[in-house]
Motif scaffolding. Structure first.
Motif, PDB file in Angstrom:
ATOM      1  N   TRP A 244      -5.966 -36.106   7.109  1.00  0.00           N
ATOM      2  CA  TRP A 244      -6.051 -37.483   6.610  1.00  0.00           C
ATOM      3  C   TRP A 244      -7.481 -37.844   6.235  1.00  0.00           C
ATOM      4  N   ALA A 245      -8.447 -37.214   6.918  1.00  0.00           N
ATOM      5  CA  ALA A 245      -9.852 -37.525   6.669  1.00  0.00           C
ATOM      6  C   ALA A 245     -10.336 -36.951   5.338  1.00  0.00           C
ATOM      7  N   VAL A 246      -9.758 -35.835   4.921  1.00  0.00           N
ATOM      8  CA  VAL A 246     -10.152 -35.223   3.652  1.00  0.00           C
ATOM      9  C   VAL A 246      -9.514 -36.007   2.505  1.00  0.00           C
ATOM     10  N   PRO A 247     -10.264 -36.359   1.451  1.00  0.00           N
ATOM     11  CA  PRO A 247      -9.665 -37.071   0.309  1.00  0.00           C
ATOM     12  C   PRO A 247      -8.446 -36.333  -0.236  1.00  0.00           C
ATOM     13  N   ALA A 248      -7.385 -37.075  -0.520  1.00  0.00           N
ATOM     14  CA  ALA A 248      -6.117 -36.463  -0.917  1.00  0.00           C
ATOM     15  C   ALA A 248      -6.257 -35.640  -2.188  1.00  0.00           C
ATOM     16  N   PHE A 249      -7.024 -36.130  -3.166  1.00  0.00           N
ATOM     17  CA  PHE A 249      -7.102 -35.398  -4.434  1.00  0.00           C
ATOM     18  C   PHE A 249      -7.793 -34.053  -4.241  1.00  0.00           C
ATOM     19  N   VAL A 250      -8.736 -33.964  -3.278  1.00  0.00           N
ATOM     20  CA  VAL A 250      -9.389 -32.685  -2.990  1.00  0.00           C
ATOM     21  C   VAL A 250      -8.374 -31.715  -2.385  1.00  0.00           C
ATOM     22  N   SER A 251      -7.594 -32.192  -1.417  1.00  0.00           N
ATOM     23  CA  SER A 251      -6.582 -31.336  -0.783  1.00  0.00           C
ATOM     24  C   SER A 251      -5.553 -30.856  -1.794  1.00  0.00           C
ATOM     25  N   ILE A 252      -5.126 -31.754  -2.687  1.00  0.00           N
ATOM     26  CA  ILE A 252      -4.108 -31.373  -3.671  1.00  0.00           C
ATOM     27  C   ILE A 252      -4.641 -30.306  -4.615  1.00  0.00           C
ATOM     28  N   LEU A 253      -5.863 -30.446  -5.071  1.00  0.00           N
ATOM     29  CA  LEU A 253      -6.445 -29.437  -5.961  1.00  0.00           C
ATOM     30  C   LEU A 253      -6.600 -28.097  -5.251  1.00  0.00           C
ATOM     31  N   ILE A 254      -6.973 -28.134  -3.981  1.00  0.00           N
ATOM     32  CA  ILE A 254      -7.075 -26.889  -3.211  1.00  0.00           C
ATOM     33  C   ILE A 254      -5.713 -26.230  -3.069  1.00  0.00           C
ATOM     34  N   PHE A 255      -4.695 -27.033  -2.759  1.00  0.00           N
ATOM     35  CA  PHE A 255      -3.349 -26.485  -2.638  1.00  0.00           C
ATOM     36  C   PHE A 255      -2.855 -25.936  -3.978  1.00  0.00           C
ATOM     37  N   SER A 256      -3.228 -26.578  -5.067  1.00  0.00           N
ATOM     38  CA  SER A 256      -2.840 -26.073  -6.381  1.00  0.00           C
ATOM     39  C   SER A 256      -3.386 -24.668  -6.610  1.00  0.00           C
ATOM     40  N   ALA A 257      -4.601 -24.444  -6.158  1.00  0.00           N
ATOM     41  CA  ALA A 257      -5.173 -23.097  -6.269  1.00  0.00           C
ATOM     42  C   ALA A 257      -4.519 -22.131  -5.293  1.00  0.00           C
ATOM     43  N   LEU A 258      -4.228 -22.580  -4.081  1.00  0.00           N
ATOM     44  CA  LEU A 258      -3.600 -21.703  -3.091  1.00  0.00           C
ATOM     45  C   LEU A 258      -2.212 -21.252  -3.528  1.00  0.00           C
ATOM     46  N   PHE A 259      -1.482 -22.143  -4.199  1.00  0.00           N
ATOM     47  CA  PHE A 259      -0.120 -21.818  -4.629  1.00  0.00           C
ATOM     48  C   PHE A 259      -0.073 -21.123  -5.990  1.00  0.00           C
ATOM     49  N   ASN A 260      -1.217 -20.889  -6.603  1.00  0.00           N
ATOM     50  CA  ASN A 260      -1.212 -20.185  -7.882  1.00  0.00           C
ATOM     51  C   ASN A 260      -0.571 -18.811  -7.716  1.00  0.00           C
ATOM     52  N   PRO A 261       0.459 -18.495  -8.501  1.00  0.00           N
ATOM     53  CA  PRO A 261       1.182 -17.236  -8.293  1.00  0.00           C
ATOM     54  C   PRO A 261       0.361 -15.996  -8.620  1.00  0.00           C
ATOM     55  N   THR A 262      -0.708 -16.132  -9.372  1.00  0.00           N
ATOM     56  CA  THR A 262      -1.497 -14.963  -9.785  1.00  0.00           C
ATOM     57  C   THR A 262      -2.624 -14.662  -8.808  1.00  0.00           C
ATOM     58  N   PHE A 263      -3.478 -15.659  -8.556  1.00  0.00           N
ATOM     59  CA  PHE A 263      -4.637 -15.414  -7.694  1.00  0.00           C
ATOM     60  C   PHE A 263      -4.638 -16.263  -6.430  1.00  0.00           C
TER      61      PHE A 263
END
Length: 433
Positions: A244-263
């Motif tokens: 909750w302390a981490v800004p939501a948009f930062v977490s979402i962008l990080i998750f977008s990279a983590l879920f990338n099917p290629t890298f």
């Protein structure tokens, strides 16, 4: 005898009727008749100033609101629509002042009939300070609210009943009022119908599943941390609050990279161990699963913090009484903990559902509502609010976007109103609202 009573009654009611009639004909004249000269002159000056300064603007505004212009490339329908809506607001203010003038004149005449003396200037100023000063101080904020909130809402509602789209846009073309055609098209034309029902169904699933999971997870963790056998509670609470302390948009962008099917690390470092590769961003189903998991991660800390505070306020003697009666853990949870928690937090939980219904950030930042779906003009993970964004800023279908926005607003208001009415926290003692 009857005639004498009638004449007496007519003589009593005549001043109030005359004062009312004079105020209807000329604002302020009724006050002057009641011998409140200064107030009558002020109202007369305000009325004349209102007419002189706004007559031309109101004339063009009301005409433009009904016609939306008559000469292409010369008349701008959007400007005329805005001027017309502002004219309605200004006209409403004028009508309120006019009605106040009539009511005040009648009340003054009634007071005069009862033999009450007219208040002096100092007394009138004192009465205004005591009764009207709070309203006078709220007035600037109210004016800002009207032009920042009410006017845009009226403009959006008006667009839903026009043909404003990428093929018919001013000043090249004039807009037309089309009634409920846009709403009818949403359920009749194939591409709109398929897209609308598909996006609407996913919006409901997204709202219910993602919000319910974050509430259940937050409640479960709050129960565990609240257990007396748990040690290092402060440390555990701090760790669980970190998402909750981490800004939501930062977490979402990080998750977008983590879920990338290629890298992405999830496929490359975790699932590859089991020889599994999931198309998180290219397959609509898996993209929806990823979004629900991300929202659960982002949303549970707030619910956890909320429930943790409420659980500590549950009276211990209620659990002791349940132990004496032989109540099991499940019975204590069902009949003591859950009702107490819901009573205190139900309004906030309802707002969690309403917030996720319009949760644009996570949908857009994760994969912009993609992947594309054949036969639809919305992405596979678009919810209604993200679809409205695309219709507005990408395809310029302003009329359809406005129509969908109205439907969204009605749904959210209806759901919230119904749930608030059913919530015990909003009931008075005795079961009355």
């Amino acid at each position: 005898m009857a005639n004498d009573q009638t004449k007496k009654k007519n003589s009593i009611t005549q001043p109030r009727n005359l004062a009312t009639l004079l105020s209807v004909l000329v604002p302020g004249l009724g006050q002057i008749y009641n011998r409140r000269i200064l107030k009558g002159l002020i109202l007369l000056i305000v009325a004349l100033s209102f007419l002189v300064t706004t007559w031309d603007y109101l004339d063009i505004g009301i005409w433009g609101l009904f016609t939306l212009g008559t000469i292409p490339k010369e008349h701008h329908s959007i400007q005329l629509l805005l001027q017309g809506l502002i004219s309605l607001i200004v006209l409403f203010v004028g009508i309120v002042i006019y009605i106040y003038n009539i009511v005040d004149a009648r009340k003054g005449a009634i007071a005069r009939e009862e033999g009450k003396p007219n208040p002096t200037l100092i007394k009138a100023i004192t009465n205004f300070y005591d009764r009207g000063f709070p309203y006078f101080m709220v007035l600037p904020g109210l004016i800002m609210l009207i032009f920042i909130v009410v006017l845009p809402l009226l403009f959006m509602v008006a667009l839903a009943f026009t043909d404003y789209n990428q093929y018919n846009a001013p000043p090249r073309n004039l807009l037309n009022w089309v009634g409920f055609d846009n709403f009818v098209d949403l359920v009749n034309i194939d591409i709109w119908k398929d897209t609308f029902f598909s996006v609407f169904a996913w919006t409901i699933v997204w709202t219910v599943v993602a919000t319910s999971l974050q509430i259940v997870l937050g409640f479960f963790l709050a129960l565990l941390v609240n257990d007396k056998r748990i040690k290092f509670k402060r440390t555990i609470r701090t760790v669980l609050i970190l998402p909750w302390a981490v800004p939501a948009f930062v977490s979402i962008l990080i998750f977008s990279a983590l879920f990338n099917p290629t890298f992405g690390a999830i496929n490359r470092d975790i699932l590859s161990t089991f020889e599994i590769m999931i198309p998180w961003l290219s397959d609509p189903f898996w993209a929806k699963v990823a979004l629900i998991m991300i929202q659960t991660w982002l949303g549970f800390p707030f619910v956890f913090a909320l429930f943790t505070g409420v659980l500590q306020s549950v009276p211990a003697d209620m659990y002791e009484a349940a132990d004496v009666d032989g109540g099991s853990r499940w019975q204590k949870l069902r009949h003591i903990t859950v009702p107490h928690v819901l009573f205190a937090t139900a309004p906030l939980l309802i707002m969690q559902y309403a917030g996720n219904f319009n949760n644009f950030n996570i949908i857009y930042l994760f994969n912009e509502g993609n992947p594309a779906v054949r036969g639809q003009n919305a992405g596979g993970t678009d919810i209604l609010i993200s679809w409205v964004y695309k219709l507005t800023f990408q395809t310029n279908n302003y009329n359809m976007a406005a129509a969908i926005t109205i439907i969204m607003g009605v749904l959210v208001m209806g759901f919230a109103f119904y749930q608030f009415r059913k919530t015990a926290a909003f009931k008075e003692e005795g079961g009355r609202y």
